[in-house]
Write an enzyme that holds these catalytic residues in place. Structure first.
Site, PDB file in Angstrom:
ATOM      1  CB  CYS A   1      -1.051   0.105   1.373  1.00  0.00           C
ATOM      2  SG  CYS A   1      -0.164  -0.070   2.898  1.00  0.00           S
TER       3      CYS A   1
ATOM      4  CG  ASN B   1       4.487  -1.763   5.095  1.00  0.00           C
ATOM      5  OD1 ASN B   1       5.178  -2.086   5.383  1.00  0.00           O
ATOM      6  ND2 ASN B   1       3.390  -2.783   5.011  1.00  0.00           N
TER       7      ASN B   1
ATOM      8  CB  CYS C   1      -3.657   1.466   7.113  1.00  0.00           C
ATOM      9  SG  CYS C   1      -3.337   2.997   8.300  1.00  0.00           S
ATOM     10  NE  ARG C   2      -4.541   1.499   1.839  1.00  0.00           N
ATOM     11  CZ  ARG C   2      -4.214   2.339   0.813  1.00  0.00           C
ATOM     12  NH1 ARG C   2      -5.239   2.275  -0.315  1.00  0.00           N
ATOM     13  NH2 ARG C   2      -3.077   2.978   0.704  1.00  0.00           N
ATOM     14  CB  SER C   3       0.493  -3.714   2.718  1.00  0.00           C
ATOM     15  OG  SER C   3       1.205  -2.484   3.354  1.00  0.00           O
TER      16      SER C   3
ATOM     17  CG  ASP D   1      -5.182   6.121   2.229  1.00  0.00           C
ATOM     18  OD1 ASP D   1      -5.143   5.783   3.290  1.00  0.00           O
ATOM     19  OD2 ASP D   1      -4.257   6.736   1.872  1.00  0.00           O
TER      20      ASP D   1
HETATM   21  P1  4NP Z   1      -1.775   2.815   4.130  1.00  0.00           P
HETATM   22  O1  4NP Z   1      -2.360   4.171   4.813  1.00  0.00           O
HETATM   23  O2  4NP Z   1      -1.380   3.157   2.599  1.00  0.00           O
HETATM   24  O3  4NP Z   1      -2.923   1.756   4.094  1.00  0.00           O
HETATM   25  O4  4NP Z   1      -0.651   2.253   4.900  1.00  0.00           O
HETATM   26  C1  4NP Z   1      -1.869   5.262   4.667  1.00  0.00           C
HETATM   27  C2  4NP Z   1      -0.813   5.566   5.807  1.00  0.00           C
HETATM   28  C3  4NP Z   1      -0.237   6.893   6.022  1.00  0.00           C
HETATM   29  C4  4NP Z   1      -0.574   7.767   5.002  1.00  0.00           C
HETATM   30  C5  4NP Z   1      -1.516   7.404   3.842  1.00  0.00           C
HETATM   31  C6  4NP Z   1      -1.951   6.320   3.833  1.00  0.00           C
HETATM   32  N1  4NP Z   1       0.125   9.029   5.111  1.00  0.00           N
HETATM   33  O5  4NP Z   1      -0.185   9.849   4.181  1.00  0.00           O
HETATM   34  O6  4NP Z   1       1.007   9.328   6.151  1.00  0.00           O
END
Ligand code: 4NP
Length: 165
Positions: A9, A12, A14-16, A126
């Site tokens: 993602c 790294n 939340c989703r992945s 996201d």
């Molecule tokens: P992820 O979520 O891609 O599912 O881990 C996010 C985590 C952090 C951010 C964006 C999405 N950020 O902009 O910091």
């Protein structure tokens, strides 16, 4: 050699990592932990070394999934190291393929939602800047798609499964 999966993602956190831990949960239930191994990474460097987001961990724990791991960034060498690379959304997909200009590894990269059986969404949204419902939706989508992904790998790799008591 075990079959190697990499979930990707943006951050790294939340989703992945949720995909990695949910998939490990399903692999363990199917007694395939020595045949399929999982890792996760982010296309960005924003959160390198961080544990999963606590809102994500809470949503996962509520569904009986434990969350482990520390964020790292996706790197070119991952194309060689993994058999299948699962992008959470279209941006992730494009950012991964950007690092493979010759297209050599294109066939290894898939969208996670392509393995959903119940849900029709094409991306895992996201959840980072939204409310708690977004984190629950991530878990719902990933339980569905990880189940479909496991079935796909079992068939493709001709694996024998034994459900644990
Ligand atoms: P992820 O979520 O891609 O599912 O881990 C996010 C985590 C952090 C951010 C964006 C999405 N950020 O902009 O910091």
């Amino acid at each position: 050699m075990p079959y190697k999966l990499l979930f990707v993602c943006l951050g790294n956190i939340c989703r992945s990592p949720s995909a990695e831990n949910i998939m490990n949960h399903l692999i363990d239930q199917a007694n395939l932990s020595d045949r399929i191994v999982c890792d996760s990474a982010g296309t960005s460097s924003y959160h390198i070394g961080s544990s999963p987001d606590r809102r994500m961990t809470q949503a996962a724990n509520q569904r009986g999934i434990k969350m482990a791991g520390k964020a790292r960034q996706f790197k070119r060498d991952d194309f060689e190291q993994f058999d299948l690379i699962l992008a959470m959304d279209q941006d992730n997909y494009e950012n991964i393929l950007y690092l493979d200009p010759s297209g050599k590894y294109r066939q290894k990269v898939k969208l996670m939602c392509d393995f959903c059986h119940q849900h029709t969404l094409k991306e895992v949204p996201d959840p980072y800047y939204g409310g708690p419902e977004g984190f629950n939706q991530v878990i719902d989508l990933l339980l569905d798609s990880c189940g479909g992904l496991l079935e796909f790998i079992i068939q493709e790799q001709g694996l024998e499964t034994a459900v644990k008591n």
